[in-house]
Design a protein around this motif. Structure first.
Motif, mmCIF file in Angstrom:
data_model
loop_
_atom_site.group_PDB
_atom_site.id
_atom_site.type_symbol
_atom_site.label_atom_id
_atom_site.label_comp_id
_atom_site.label_asym_id
_atom_site.label_seq_id
_atom_site.Cartn_x
_atom_site.Cartn_y
_atom_site.Cartn_z
ATOM 1 N N PHE A 113 -7.043 7.137 2.265
ATOM 2 C CA PHE A 113 -5.808 7.375 1.502
ATOM 3 C C PHE A 113 -5.692 6.366 0.354
ATOM 4 O O PHE A 113 -5.877 5.166 0.554
ATOM 5 N N GLY A 161 -7.069 -2.707 6.020
ATOM 6 C CA GLY A 161 -5.719 -2.145 5.971
ATOM 7 C C GLY A 161 -5.636 -0.744 5.380
ATOM 8 O O GLY A 161 -4.563 -0.254 5.087
ATOM 9 N N ARG A 212 -6.757 0.127 -6.347
ATOM 10 C CA ARG A 212 -7.008 0.532 -4.966
ATOM 11 C C ARG A 212 -8.473 0.950 -4.758
ATOM 12 O O ARG A 212 -9.093 0.582 -3.785
ATOM 13 N N VAL A 214 1.684 6.120 5.262
ATOM 14 C CA VAL A 214 0.766 7.120 5.802
ATOM 15 C C VAL A 214 -0.033 6.496 6.943
ATOM 16 O O VAL A 214 -0.903 5.670 6.734
ATOM 17 N N SER A 215 0.303 6.893 8.156
ATOM 18 C CA SER A 215 -0.439 6.382 9.310
ATOM 19 C C SER A 215 -1.685 7.242 9.497
ATOM 20 O O SER A 215 -1.821 8.304 8.889
ATOM 21 N N GLU A 216 -2.598 6.791 10.339
ATOM 22 C CA GLU A 216 -3.810 7.555 10.602
ATOM 23 C C GLU A 216 -3.480 8.935 11.159
ATOM 24 O O GLU A 216 -4.145 9.917 10.894
ATOM 25 N N THR A 276 -6.011 3.467 5.417
ATOM 26 C CA THR A 276 -5.941 4.587 6.350
ATOM 27 C C THR A 276 -7.225 5.391 6.189
ATOM 28 O O THR A 276 -7.518 5.882 5.098
ATOM 29 N N VAL A 277 -7.976 5.497 7.256
ATOM 30 C CA VAL A 277 -9.286 6.135 7.181
ATOM 31 C C VAL A 277 -9.347 7.301 8.169
ATOM 32 O O VAL A 277 -8.873 7.194 9.286
ATOM 33 N N GLU A 297 -3.147 5.003 -2.478
ATOM 34 C CA GLU A 297 -1.815 4.998 -3.063
ATOM 35 C C GLU A 297 -1.980 4.984 -4.567
ATOM 36 O O GLU A 297 -2.945 4.422 -5.079
ATOM 37 N N GLU A 354 0.430 3.337 1.276
ATOM 38 C CA GLU A 354 -0.560 2.859 2.233
ATOM 39 C C GLU A 354 0.121 2.101 3.364
ATOM 40 O O GLU A 354 1.183 1.512 3.170
ATOM 41 N N PRO A 355 -0.499 2.095 4.550
ATOM 42 C CA PRO A 355 0.118 1.425 5.686
ATOM 43 C C PRO A 355 0.346 -0.053 5.396
ATOM 44 O O PRO A 355 -0.426 -0.676 4.675
ATOM 45 N N PHE A 373 -2.502 11.190 8.276
ATOM 46 C CA PHE A 373 -3.450 11.317 7.182
ATOM 47 C C PHE A 373 -4.368 12.514 7.364
ATOM 48 O O PHE A 373 -4.681 12.917 8.482
#
Lengths: 143, 433
Positions: free
Chosen positions: A9, A63, A16, B376-378, A65-66, A11, B413-414, B381
């Protein structure tokens, strides 16, 4: 026949993408293929790397989100009509492509198409029946 | 357990006799000993002898935060400073803080109501109380501390911050009770997840959370993440600090006001008119027993309603509903009143949405715009744009149902929204109103 793809993700703010690529480079992870989907508000970076597990760990620690998804890599001749033929096979079979991106192999004789389908297993069967060459994860990582 | 059976189950008629006696004394003390109060009452044409019934309370003028600021720092103390054994001060985000003082007896009263509050929330002797409210000028830490000691619990005076260390201590000390702001409790839960510490490795049974408004969905979230029963506590430094009212563990619905010390009223915040029992409005308190810094009809700016129906726990004190918001937190977006807790309630209702959010209000031309930032948490996502866009649209639609206008949802982002170690900052209002 499926290839691991990472999605990260992004932002919508500067630096980023640079932060992600730096984290990968600091850990000697090589990017094989990459595409960015962007909207007005955010982006999604999709990557195929030489070491998926390590990259996942590194990015999560950083940190980000993957997510991990299965994609299909198709090899076609790097000449006019290569992509068109694959897409017409998919169209005739009524398969919807969620998204795709492409890159050219180093030898420059072939091109690799990365596809994301809702149901990759059906797609594999259809492509193989049409005589289209599908690359394994190992093959993509070693390109 | 009821800490003070005699007072907490007092029949209404007897309670009112006690309240009237205390009210008369309060008005007299305030009138004759404090010039600003005397001037205010004279202006309103009220003398202490006019207070003959509890209904006469309504004749007295309100006290506001501005009045406290005008008499900064000690101007409203009704006793000489040599009888004041402690002062506290509000966080005061703008300008001078609000200073409050306590006599020795006030400190005892505070410990008494706080002990009642903890007992009301199911805390008892033998509990290890992890007190993560800030110690210092803020009333939270020391207020809770004295009450827990009076109750006979074992207090760990940890204060806020150094979250990882707090988690280690809770594990090692087998703390059974956590006292914190709800937003800090969540910060602790998230840090536990990062450290790979499961709530089953802690011994927490009860969480006493307060000092900021929080929604019922937030309650579920904290209860799930920390494996405890979350109980709401209410207080404000002007009135005494924590321990003004407290939810009982039996009902977990409405907070019992310790009416023998604090007398509540609900008013229309625009007209100042007292509203009938059960109607929602601004909460007003009169401190009946406080010596050093008593307050008459203090406007708290908190919005709630009173519940007169008897409670299963047996306490006869009236209950106030969980605070919906504060008049000064209330956002007016294109003419519609919006409380951050309402937005929180919507967000917590969406599976996978983390309880960290921020509301940003701007004015573009003559239009108010509201942006809600969601992490946005995993779990939320997806590698597909349409899924994330659908998520935004869904949250947007639910908020529109609530406030009637469209807000912008920004996925971030988290861990980019600042984590709270005390009171969370939920709203950034960039309008110059």
């Amino acid at each position: 026949m499926k290839v691991d793809q990472l999605a990260v993700f992004l932002e919508n703010k500067s630096g980023r993408l640079a932060a992600i690529t730096k984290a990968l480079s600091d850990n000697s992870i090589n990017i094989r293929a990459l595409s960015v989907a962007d909207t007005a508000d955010f982006g999604i970076l999709r990557l195929i790397v030489d070491d998926t597990d390590k990259a996942t760990r590194v990015l999560k620690e950083g940190g980000f989100t993957v997510g991990k998804t299965d994609v299909i890599a198709v090899e076609v001749a790097d000449k006019p009509g290569g992509l068109a033929r694959v897409l017409s096979v998919l169209h005739e079979a009524g398969l919807n492509v969620e998204y795709m991106y492409a890159f050219v192999e180093k030898s420059a004789e072939n091109a690799v198409l990365i596809f994301r389908f809702d149901d990759p297993d059906i797609a594999i069967t259809i492509l193989q029946n049409a005589g289209i060459r599908i690359l394994t994860g190992q093959e993509v990582r070693s390109i | 357990m009821i800490w003070n059976e005699e007072f907490e189950t007092l029949p209404r008629e007897q309670l009112e006799i006690l309240q009237l006696k205390r009210l008369k004394d309060l008005v007299e003390r305030s009138y004759y000993r404090v010039k600003p109060y005397r001037e205010k009452m004279d202006e309103a044409g009220i003398k202490p002898e006019h207070i003959k019934s509890l209904a006469d309370l309504q004749k007295l003028p309100f006290t506001t935060k501005d009045f406290l600021r005008d008499n900064y720092p000690f101007g409203l103390f009704t006793v000489p400073l040599d009888q004041v054994v402690r002062v506290h001060a509000s966080s005061g985000t703008t300008g001078k803080p609000t200073v409050v003082g306590y006599t020795k007896r006030d400190i005892e009263t505070w410990a008494e109501v706080m002990a009642r509050a903890l007992a009301c929330g199911g805390v008892h002797r033998g509990d290890v109380v992890h007190n993560a409210y800030g110690y210092g000028l803020f009333t939270g830490g020391l207020g809770a501390h004295y009450g827990a000691e009076k109750l006979g619990a074992t207090v760990v005076p940890i204060s806020g911050g150094q979250t990882k260390r707090q988690i280690m201590i809770m594990q090692d000390f087998r703390s059974t009770v956590l006292l914190a702001t709800p937003s800090y409790a969540l910060n602790i839960a998230d840090t536990m997840a990062d450290m790979g510490v499961d709530s089953s490795k802690l011994s927490l049974r009860v969480g006493i959370f307060g000092a900021e408004p929080w929604s019922d969905n937030m309650r579920e979230e904290v209860e799930k993440k920390l494996g405890l029963k979350a109980i709401d506590i209410y207080g404000l430094s002007e009135i005494i600090g924590p321990g003004v009212s407290m939810e009982c563990i039996e009902a977990q619905h409405g907070l019992h006001i310790f009416e023998d010390h604090f007398m509540p009223e609900i008013i229309d915040s625009d007209t100042g008119e007292v509203l009938p029992m059960g109607e929602e409005g601004e909460l007003v308190f009169t401190t009946l027993t406080k010596q050093a810094f008593p307050l008459i009809r203090y406007r708290t700016k908190d919005i709630t309603r009173l519940i007169a129906e008897p409670c299963v726990c047996g306490r006869t004190f009236v209950r106030m509903e969980k605070i919906t918001g504060r008049t000064d937190d209330m956002l007016i977006i294109r003419g519609v009143n919006v409380f951050p807790t309402q937005v929180e309630h919507v967000l917590m209702g969406v599976e996978g949405v983390e309880p960290h959010y921020q509301i940003i209000v701007n004015r573009e031309g003559s239009m108010d715009t509201m942006e809600v930032q969601v992490e946005v948490s995993e779990q939320l996502f997806s590698d597909e744009v349409k899924n994330l866009e659908n998520l935004s649209k869904r949250i947007q639609a639910e908020i529109k149902d609530l406030i009637g206008s469209t807000c912008k949802i920004t996925l971030v982002e988290p861990k980019t929204i600042q984590r709270s170690e005390g009171k969370a900052k939920r709203v950034i209002d960039n309008r110059n109103l």
